[in-house]
Scaffold this active site. Structure first.
Site, PDB file in Angstrom:
ATOM      1  N   CYS A  15      20.672  75.157  27.879  1.00 54.24           N
ATOM      2  CA  CYS A  15      21.518  75.861  28.843  1.00 54.24           C
ATOM      3  C   CYS A  15      21.376  75.236  30.224  1.00 54.24           C
ATOM      4  O   CYS A  15      20.633  74.274  30.417  1.00 54.24           O
ATOM      5  CB  CYS A  15      21.142  77.337  28.895  1.00 54.24           C
ATOM      6  SG  CYS A  15      19.453  77.616  29.489  1.00 54.24           S
ATOM      7  N   CYS A  18      17.887  74.928  31.565  1.00 55.65           N
ATOM      8  CA  CYS A  18      17.151  73.760  31.048  1.00 55.65           C
ATOM      9  C   CYS A  18      17.479  72.532  31.898  1.00 55.65           C
ATOM     10  O   CYS A  18      16.586  71.761  32.273  1.00 55.65           O
ATOM     11  CB  CYS A  18      17.537  73.463  29.600  1.00 55.65           C
ATOM     12  SG  CYS A  18      17.227  74.795  28.434  1.00 55.65           S
ATOM     13  N   ASP A 427      51.207  49.546  46.997  1.00 57.92           N
ATOM     14  CA  ASP A 427      51.409  48.137  47.311  1.00 57.92           C
ATOM     15  C   ASP A 427      52.742  47.739  46.666  1.00 57.92           C
ATOM     16  O   ASP A 427      53.248  48.445  45.784  1.00 57.92           O
ATOM     17  CB  ASP A 427      50.246  47.327  46.718  1.00 57.92           C
ATOM     18  CG  ASP A 427      50.480  45.835  46.839  1.00 57.92           C
ATOM     19  OD1 ASP A 427      50.815  45.381  47.938  1.00 57.92           O
ATOM     20  OD2 ASP A 427      50.343  45.137  45.815  1.00 57.92           O
ATOM     21  N   ASP A 625      46.907  46.226  43.296  1.00 55.60           N
ATOM     22  CA  ASP A 625      46.375  45.349  42.248  1.00 55.60           C
ATOM     23  C   ASP A 625      45.756  44.057  42.761  1.00 55.60           C
ATOM     24  O   ASP A 625      45.152  43.316  41.999  1.00 55.60           O
ATOM     25  CB  ASP A 625      47.487  44.988  41.260  1.00 55.60           C
ATOM     26  CG  ASP A 625      48.391  43.890  41.810  1.00 55.60           C
ATOM     27  OD1 ASP A 625      48.805  44.014  42.985  1.00 55.60           O
ATOM     28  OD2 ASP A 625      48.663  42.927  41.085  1.00 55.60           O
ATOM     29  N   ASP A 629      44.219  44.389  48.445  1.00 54.43           N
ATOM     30  CA  ASP A 629      44.260  45.861  48.360  1.00 54.43           C
ATOM     31  C   ASP A 629      42.867  46.477  48.274  1.00 54.43           C
ATOM     32  O   ASP A 629      42.718  47.695  48.426  1.00 54.43           O
ATOM     33  CB  ASP A 629      45.066  46.301  47.123  1.00 54.43           C
ATOM     34  CG  ASP A 629      46.524  45.881  47.200  1.00 54.43           C
ATOM     35  OD1 ASP A 629      47.091  45.966  48.301  1.00 54.43           O
ATOM     36  OD2 ASP A 629      47.077  45.466  46.173  1.00 54.43           O
TER      37      ASP A 629
END
Length: 735
Positions: A15, A18, A427, A625, A629
């Site tokens: 749980c 723990c 972009d 990409d 960037d």
């Protein structure tokens, strides 16, 4: 020396308490920078300084808290299987003995029918309940004891169940063997053997259901690991040898037959086929492969024989990197989990305090029976399991669902931040556009024909490495033109090229490169027309005059317009930010349906623009990409890169869209909103369940209705709460 990160499995977690216990212990160690324990994955991710602490010390610390440690996935899987078998056995024993205890306790006519007096019946019930506690419930009691071992005293779910059932059993056993003592003390010698036995069986039932639900939730993660074929067909000369995939080396030649999985990353040497890459891209349509094409390990060869050369193996393969990304994301913590961790750390002690207070209030109110019943009910209705599973199980299912759609999310926090996005900065080149210039217009300026002009262009550009040159060559090849190759070729950096075709000198390049030619002023009008459309214009000239022009354009991606439209529908503002000129930016923005654009922006400018938006209070996503960037992707609230882009961009981003498909960005937004919505539902019901359940168990309604929550019902509700959280999380996969 930098901090190292290690992920290891922990056995015996039950749980949120723990989790808190282990994390607290790990954080107390010198040299540990960060420790995240995941209840759903049963593992810990620890960042530590290897000069100050070793893995063996980390392992020892975890074991001191009462849990086991393993770094082997195979060993962990075996342990989990053994634990499930043990759980099932304990459950079956519980059912076998709890059933007669329940029947004999609930129906008064049965003991009479069996000619049993009350005392004898109680003794029988005692011995029927004993195996349930000693065998079926042994893990609860051993877990409760280990929670209080030095150096840490930390109660958890085991403690709640153990104290609740043991108090009922001890009370009932004492009432069975020493009824006179109870009568003298003013207590009615009532027995609750059915409560002890049935509660343990109900909790075990919940654990069984929870284990099955968790297994379903983890299927998408474990399924990724199973995608790589276990065997490969290695070609050695004329021999075909079946080997284990882990023995394949880079450079090995392999044969992949129809219907088989591609064992490792590589390239096609010969053969043609279609390959199912849906595990990588989320797309159902197969991809045609022929000589020179790239192959990804784990994809499926559909209908042809392929001879391939292995290029990447083991940890270098795309599949391994995907699995690593997904596992890291699933094991990370969302910010919302911090609240849960704080609550979990004090949850069980507060429950014990409330149970004790309940007992005291009812005892001094004169209802000793209610004091005992309510004490047990409060302990048993409280459920730290539901709190502990609410967030991590949702993250696991969400990250797994994203991976199936071809979206790789790097951490849980990204999934949480994504749903808050209100501005998306795009972009242009290779993000909104194809990133590939295509010839759109061929316009002769003299008596040359269209094909003749293209042939001269192609011949002159043949030796150039410039992207524009490659586009012109590609166009000429598509039209099946035969063209000579220029002699005495030379490139003039930043301007154009020159060379000889058939003994005659030609030049090609930017309009400004040829502005001193005789007919430039006439051609300038045509050049301006194409430039206003956002196109790139190159001219071809002989010694005296311009012979014609070619216009090229980077076309908008097929799905770009639809993606922008959908973002606008859900009130997410879109902005195009590019280094291109204003005309090109305006044209692409208009085509895509973007109202705002910034042109001529350098990488530092993109970063500055995102900072400005964030300063205004906007939550910004950056989609790009390229290398340029990367700073903006890092700064944005969530950076999203395309897998078709550069490695630097993908490294800087929080999520990667496989195959560069922008539609997956919409999927990411929707999945983020759905995942966080379901996590909040989980947390809401986990908190509400305890907020309502504990007072009812304490008997606040008893004075008004005469009814209270029995310990058996309390344990049933506790068991079902964690199951409901896991089951609710599985709904993330439905869309």
């Amino acid at each position: 020396m930098p901090y190292q990160k290690i992920v290891f499995n922990i056995t015996g977690l039950h749980c949120a308490s723990c989790v808190g216990r282990v994390e607290k212990k790990l954080h107390s160690l010198k040299g540990v920078k960060r420790a995240d324990v995941n209840l759903a994955l049963n593992n810990a991710a620890v960042e530590f300084d290897p000069k100050k602490i070793s893995f063996l010390q980390l392992k020892k610390a975890v074991e001191e808290t009462g849990f086991g440690v393993t770094t082997s996935p195979e060993a962990m899987e075996k342990i989990e299987q053994e634990e499930y078998k043990d759980l099932r056995t304990r459950f079956m024993v519980g059912v076998v003995f709890s059933f007669p205890v329940f029947i004999l306790s609930m129906f008064d006519f049965l003991p009479l029918a069996l000619s049993l007096d009350k005392h004898t019946l109680n003794i029988i019930l005692f011995f029927l309940t004993l195996p349930v506690l000693l065998w079926s419930g042994r893990k609860f009691f051993s877990g409760a004891l280990s929670a209080f071992k030095p150096p840490i005293s930390y109660a958890d779910m085991n403690t709640l169940v153990a104290v609740g059932t043991l108090s009922a059993f001890i009370y009932s056993g004492s009432a069975s063997f020493f009824p006179e003592f109870f009568l003298k003390s003013g207590f009615e010698p009532v027995v609750y053997f059915d409560t002890s036995a049935v509660i343990i069986t109900l909790v075990l039932t919940g654990k069984m259901l929870e284990a099955k639900s968790k297994k379903r939730a983890l299927e998408s993660l474990k399924g990724l690991l199973d995608l790589q074929p276990k065997k490969a067909l290695l070609l050695k000369g004329n021999q075909e040898i079946i080997v284990n995939t882990e023995y394949v080396k880079a450079g090995d030649v392999l044969l992949v037959r129809p219907g088989e999985g591609i064992p490792v990353d590589g390239i096609v040497l010969s053969g043609e086929s279609s390959v199912d890459e849906s595990m990588l891209s989320g797309e159902s349509l197969p991809v045609d492969k022929k000589k020179g094409a790239e192959l990804i390990g784990g994809t499926i060869n559909i209908n042809g024989f392929l001879k391939m050369k292995a290029t990447k193996i083991g940890k270098d393969t795309v599949l391994f990197q995907i699995v690593t990304l997904v596992e890291n994301a699933a094991g990370s913590k969302a910010s919302i989990q911090n609240l849960v961790d704080k609550v979990a750390n004090v949850f069980v002690p507060i429950v014990f305090a409330l149970a004790a207070l309940t007992f005291i209030v009812w005892y001094f109110a004169g209802n000793k029976l209610m004091a005992g019943v309510s004490f047990m009910s409060v302990l048993l209705v409280a459920c730290p399991c539901a709190l502990g599973l609410a967030t991590p199980i949702g993250i696991i299912v969400g990250v797994g669902a994203a991976a199936k759609k071809g979206i790789l999310i790097k951490n849980a926090d990204s999934l949480e931040r994504c749903e808050k996005i209100n501005v998306v900065v795009f972009d242009k080149t290779a993000t909104l556009t194809e990133g590939l210039l295509e010839v759109t217009d061929i316009e002769p300026a003299t008596g040359l024909g269209r094909k003749q002009l293209l042939s001269l262009f192609a011949g002159l550009e043949k030796k150039s490495e410039h992207p524009i040159a490659k586009s012109i060559i590609r166009k000429a090849a598509a039209e099946r033109l035969i063209f000579p190759v220029a002699q005495h070729f030379s490139a003039l950096s930043g301007f154009g090229i020159k060379g000889e075709l058939g003994g005659k000198g030609y030049r090609a390049g930017k309009p400004d490169f040829l502005k001193n030619t005789r007919n430039y002023s006439k051609i300038k009008i045509v050049i301006k027309k194409y430039e206003e459309q956002g196109k790139v214009v190159v001219c071809l000239a002989d010694k005296n005059k311009i012979l014609g022009i070619i216009a090229l354009s980077d076309s908008l991606k097929q799905n770009a317009g639809g993606v922008i439209k959908e973002l606008n529908k859900i009130n997410i503002r879109t902005v195009l930010v590019t280094g291109d000129n204003k005309t090109a930016a305006k044209q692409i923005a208009k085509s895509a349906g973007i109202k705002e654009f910034k042109s001529g922006v350098l990488p530092a400018g993109k970063l500055k623009y995102i900072k400005m938006l964030q300063k205004k209070g906007d939550k910004v996503a950056m989609v790009g990409d390229g290398i340029n960037d990367a700073p903006a992707l890092t700064r944005a609230d969530i950076g999203v890169s395309l897998s078709t882009g550069t490695d630097i961009a993908m490294e800087a981003s929080d999520a990667v869209l496989v195959n560069g498909d922008l539609l997956k960005f919409l999927d990411l937004i929707r999945l983020s909103k759905r995942t966080m919505s379901i996590i909040r539902q989980n947390l809401f019901w986990a908190f509400i369940y305890n907020i309502i359940g504990i007072p009812v168990a304490a008997g606040v309604l008893y004075q008004f209705t005469g009814h209270t929550l029995s310990p058996m019902l309390a344990s049933l509700f506790m068991a079902m709460s964690s199951v409901s959280v896991v089951t609710n999380s599985l709904r993330i996969r439905l869309k």
